[in-house]
Design an enzyme around this catalytic site. Structure first.
Site, mmCIF file in Angstrom:
data_model
loop_
_atom_site.group_PDB
_atom_site.id
_atom_site.type_symbol
_atom_site.label_atom_id
_atom_site.label_comp_id
_atom_site.label_asym_id
_atom_site.label_seq_id
_atom_site.Cartn_x
_atom_site.Cartn_y
_atom_site.Cartn_z
ATOM 1 N N CYS A 1 0.821 -1.215 0.000
ATOM 2 C CA CYS A 1 0.000 0.000 0.000
ATOM 3 C C CYS A 1 0.855 1.266 0.000
ATOM 4 C CB CYS A 1 -0.984 0.036 1.157
ATOM 5 S SG CYS A 1 -2.194 1.348 0.873
ATOM 6 N N LYS B 1 1.213 -3.262 -4.418
ATOM 7 C CA LYS B 1 0.887 -4.398 -3.542
ATOM 8 C C LYS B 1 -0.237 -4.008 -2.580
ATOM 9 C CE LYS B 1 5.643 -6.144 -3.697
ATOM 10 N NZ LYS B 1 5.418 -7.298 -4.582
ATOM 11 N N ASP C 1 1.444 -9.898 -2.107
ATOM 12 C CA ASP C 1 2.632 -9.070 -1.876
ATOM 13 C C ASP C 1 3.958 -9.810 -2.082
ATOM 14 O OD1 ASP C 1 0.706 -7.267 -1.110
ATOM 15 O OD2 ASP C 1 1.318 -7.155 0.997
ATOM 16 N N CYS D 1 -6.078 2.061 -4.433
ATOM 17 C CA CYS D 1 -5.595 2.661 -3.205
ATOM 18 C C CYS D 1 -6.565 3.760 -2.786
ATOM 19 C CB CYS D 1 -4.190 3.237 -3.437
ATOM 20 S SG CYS D 1 -3.421 3.737 -1.900
HETATM 21 C C1 FAD Z 1 -1.036 0.327 7.023
HETATM 22 C C2 FAD Z 1 -1.538 -0.451 5.831
HETATM 23 C C3 FAD Z 1 -2.516 0.098 5.019
HETATM 24 C C4 FAD Z 1 -2.983 -0.601 3.921
HETATM 25 N N1 FAD Z 1 -3.983 -0.045 3.172
HETATM 26 C C5 FAD Z 1 -4.505 -0.747 2.152
HETATM 27 C C6 FAD Z 1 -5.647 -0.246 1.443
HETATM 28 O O1 FAD Z 1 -6.170 0.824 1.740
HETATM 29 N N2 FAD Z 1 -6.148 -0.979 0.427
HETATM 30 C C7 FAD Z 1 -5.616 -2.195 0.091
HETATM 31 O O2 FAD Z 1 -6.140 -2.829 -0.814
HETATM 32 N N3 FAD Z 1 -4.520 -2.689 0.717
HETATM 33 C C8 FAD Z 1 -3.973 -2.012 1.755
HETATM 34 N N4 FAD Z 1 -2.906 -2.529 2.452
HETATM 35 C C9 FAD Z 1 -2.150 -3.673 1.893
HETATM 36 C C10 FAD Z 1 -2.789 -5.038 2.140
HETATM 37 O O3 FAD Z 1 -3.088 -5.199 3.496
HETATM 38 C C11 FAD Z 1 -1.827 -6.108 1.670
HETATM 39 O O4 FAD Z 1 -1.397 -5.822 0.360
HETATM 40 C C12 FAD Z 1 -2.473 -7.473 1.687
HETATM 41 O O5 FAD Z 1 -2.870 -7.824 2.982
HETATM 42 C C13 FAD Z 1 -1.503 -8.512 1.137
HETATM 43 O O6 FAD Z 1 -2.013 -9.804 1.275
HETATM 44 P P1 FAD Z 1 -0.998 -11.036 1.231
HETATM 45 O O7 FAD Z 1 -1.835 -12.246 1.333
HETATM 46 O O8 FAD Z 1 -0.076 -10.898 0.092
HETATM 47 O O9 FAD Z 1 -0.116 -10.848 2.553
HETATM 48 P P2 FAD Z 1 -0.617 -10.815 4.039
HETATM 49 O O10 FAD Z 1 -2.064 -10.524 4.137
HETATM 50 O O11 FAD Z 1 0.336 -9.934 4.771
HETATM 51 O O12 FAD Z 1 -0.432 -12.328 4.513
HETATM 52 C C14 FAD Z 1 0.804 -12.975 4.558
HETATM 53 C C15 FAD Z 1 0.661 -14.128 5.523
HETATM 54 O O13 FAD Z 1 1.805 -14.960 5.431
HETATM 55 C C16 FAD Z 1 2.115 -15.399 6.713
HETATM 56 N N5 FAD Z 1 3.511 -15.805 6.745
HETATM 57 C C17 FAD Z 1 4.616 -15.014 6.794
HETATM 58 N N6 FAD Z 1 5.722 -15.779 6.865
HETATM 59 C C18 FAD Z 1 5.296 -17.063 6.847
HETATM 60 C C19 FAD Z 1 5.973 -18.308 6.903
HETATM 61 N N7 FAD Z 1 7.311 -18.406 7.000
HETATM 62 N N8 FAD Z 1 5.234 -19.435 6.840
HETATM 63 C C20 FAD Z 1 3.869 -19.389 6.743
HETATM 64 N N9 FAD Z 1 3.184 -18.232 6.721
HETATM 65 C C21 FAD Z 1 3.893 -17.089 6.748
HETATM 66 C C22 FAD Z 1 1.815 -14.209 7.615
HETATM 67 O O14 FAD Z 1 1.603 -14.621 8.963
HETATM 68 C C23 FAD Z 1 0.567 -13.655 6.972
HETATM 69 O O15 FAD Z 1 -0.609 -14.147 7.559
HETATM 70 C C24 FAD Z 1 -2.445 -1.873 3.596
HETATM 71 C C25 FAD Z 1 -1.465 -2.444 4.426
HETATM 72 C C26 FAD Z 1 -1.028 -1.749 5.538
HETATM 73 C C27 FAD Z 1 -0.003 -2.408 6.449
#
Ligand code: FAD
Length: 449
Positions: A196, A342, A334, A377
């Site tokens: 983000c 992302k 991500d 976003c």
């Molecule tokens: C402050 C903030 C504001 C945001 N604002 C927005 C917004 O307004 N709009 C929007 O669309 N997005 C927003 N985002 C971004 C969004 O939250 C992420 O892009 C999204 O959650 C990514 O999903 P993901 O599944 O790739 O990763 P995540 O949801 O982060 O999940 C990754 C998972 O992998 C797990 N993991 C890590 N290492 C390991 C391991 N070794 N073994 C097994 N599991 C593991 C973690 O525990 C976690 O549960 C924001 C993020 C933040 C922090």
């Protein structure tokens, strides 16, 4: 690709014969610690991993899908900007992991410790080896606060240092905004890819408004120190944000990268990334309040695996989300090298593509559906305003509503605060929302887009 398909189809048969679902369960219920083999193994149970588990576990049936996820709590991270701004609480953004994963899947409550895609195995940090026929990597992005000298310890020393990116610090933000009296309020953007890319400045606009509400704005210098050379990557929204910045008297310092924090002296050290004005020179700035967006990278476990490209992110075809080398591996979110912003919104655009393409590969066919880079976003600019940026790989606006989304609107603030969380918990996570392609087409019927 045809040759790869054949190769994979042979390996698929071999794996099918290897696949034995007998296993010793060391605990009951959905908390398993076992030597197992799965048709589909998902690593990471955040946004992307949970969505994919909810799409495939009901379809493939019990015992066929497992999610490796160490955390008991699932967070809706996009809400953390609102938590930092005092509009929502951290609890509002969380649900127990066991409640968001589908009942048909096995939850392996461990961390993935290594990947061997040649043997189709993932080893967890307790030494278990999990075999898979198909793998989806959804591990998110790693926060590297320790790459900034003085962090993370400085967060404990100084209540006016905060970061919405971590559950450890996000609840400090609103308290600090309420205690701020005068001086520099600095908001940083690091020199790495981040999740983000709007979040580092959204909290700045909320802070600036909060200072006005509290009557301390005239004693504050609000500044955005960013490693980038632009305020936002898409021109339409960058132009809109620059107007907001001018109107609100915010100072933007481009190509400034935070490298050290000295909480005792309330000093922040920035390195200059601009080759025209003393590349590498450092500048020490006094802060009264600072919101830090940390440097980020792909998780270390992935960076040390054969699954990644030189950047350390999972090396997938940006359109099909299939791994470029291992055809039974896909990536989402991500942790991938897909060149789009992302966000959770990007996952909504990716999950339908992955659902379709993984299913095709499971049937021995080629992946066909293509991701266009859709991401979004909601750029919150105050306690009642938001610019809803939506765009594709090329940075072309891909707006859902038939109105100009490049202006501040109260309606978009309510979308962000009230509608999007419901959409996340009820539709996206459960596998029912695959991005706004269809609503956009309906809403733009007869219009140009
Ligand atoms: C402050 C903030 C504001 C945001 N604002 C927005 C917004 O307004 N709009 C929007 O669309 N997005 C927003 N985002 C971004 C969004 O939250 C992420 O892009 C999204 O959650 C990514 O999903 P993901 O599944 O790739 O990763 P995540 O949801 O982060 O999940 C990754 C998972 O992998 C797990 N993991 C890590 N290492 C390991 C391991 N070794 N073994 C097994 N599991 C593991 C973690 O525990 C976690 O549960 C924001 C993020 C933040 C922090």
């Amino acid at each position: 690709m045809a040759a790869a398909g054949k190769l994979f189809s042979g390996r698929f048969q071999l794996l099918k014969s290897l696949n034995h679902h007998s296993s010793a369960k060391f605990s009951t219920g959905r908390h398993l610690c076992a030597q197992k083999s799965y048709e589909l193994l998902i690593v990471g149970g955040g946004t992307g991993g949970t969505v994919i588990a909810n799409k495939f576990a009901p379809k493939l049936g019990s015992g066929k899908v497992a999610v490796i996820e160490p955390s008991d709590t699932h967070y809706y991270q996009p809400m953390w900007t609102l938590v930092g701004g005092g509009i929502k609480t951290l609890e509002d953004s969380s649900r127990p992991t066991k409640n968001v994963l589908p009942k048909q899947c096995d939850w392996i409550k461990q961390k993935a410790a290594s990947f061997d895609p040649h043997k189709c195995t993932v080893t967890t940090d307790n030494g278990d080896e999990i075999k898979y026929q198909y793998l989806v990597v959804a591990m998110g992005i790693q926060l590297n606060y320790n790459k900034i000298k003085g962090l993370p310890e400085a967060f404990d020393e100084d209540p006016m240092l905060t970061s919405n990116y971590s559950t450890d610090y996000v609840t400090k933000t609103y308290k600090a905004l309420n205690e701020f009296q005068a001086g520099n309020a600095i908001f940083t953007f690091p020199n790495t890819p981040i999740k983000c890319a709007g979040a580092p400045q959204k909290i700045m606009y909320l802070a600036e408004e909060r200072f006005r509400q509290r009557g301390v704005r005239d004693k504050a210098t609000v500044m955005f120190n960013t490693s980038l050379g632009v305020i936002f990557g898409v021109k339409k929204y960058a132009d809109a944000l620059l107007k907001v910045i001018e109107k609100r008297d915010i100072k933007v310092n481009y190509k400034k990268n935070l490298i050290e924090v000295r909480p005792g002296k309330k000093e922040a050290v920035f390195e200059n990334l601009d080759s025209t004005t003393g590349l590498g020179e450092t500048q020490t700035v006094q802060y009264s309040f600072m919101h830090i967006t940390p440097p980020m990278s792909a998780p270390d476990v992935l960076r040390n695996s054969p699954l990644v490209d030189q950047s350390g992110f999972v090396n997938v075809n940006k359109n099909t989300l299939q791994h470029v080398e291992f055809s039974n591996v896909f990536g989402i979110g991500d942790c991938t090298n897909v060149p789009t912003s992302k966000t959770a919104a990007a996952i909504s655009g990716q999950c339908g593509v992955l659902r379709k393409n993984l299913w095709e590969v499971m049937q021995g066919r080629e992946p066909e559906k293509e991701y266009n880079g859709y991401t979004s976003c909601p750029l919150i600019t105050g306690y009642k305003s938001c610019i809803l940026a939506e765009f594709d790989f090329a940075g072309n606006p891909l707006e859902t509503f038939p109105i100009n989304q490049g202006v501040e609107r109260r309606s978009m603030f309510h979308m962000k605060k009230d509608v999007m969380p419901q959409m996340y918990w009820k539709f996206l996570l459960n596998g029912y929302w695959e991005g706004p392609d269809i609503p956009r087409k309906i809403m733009h019927l007869g219009l140009s887009q």
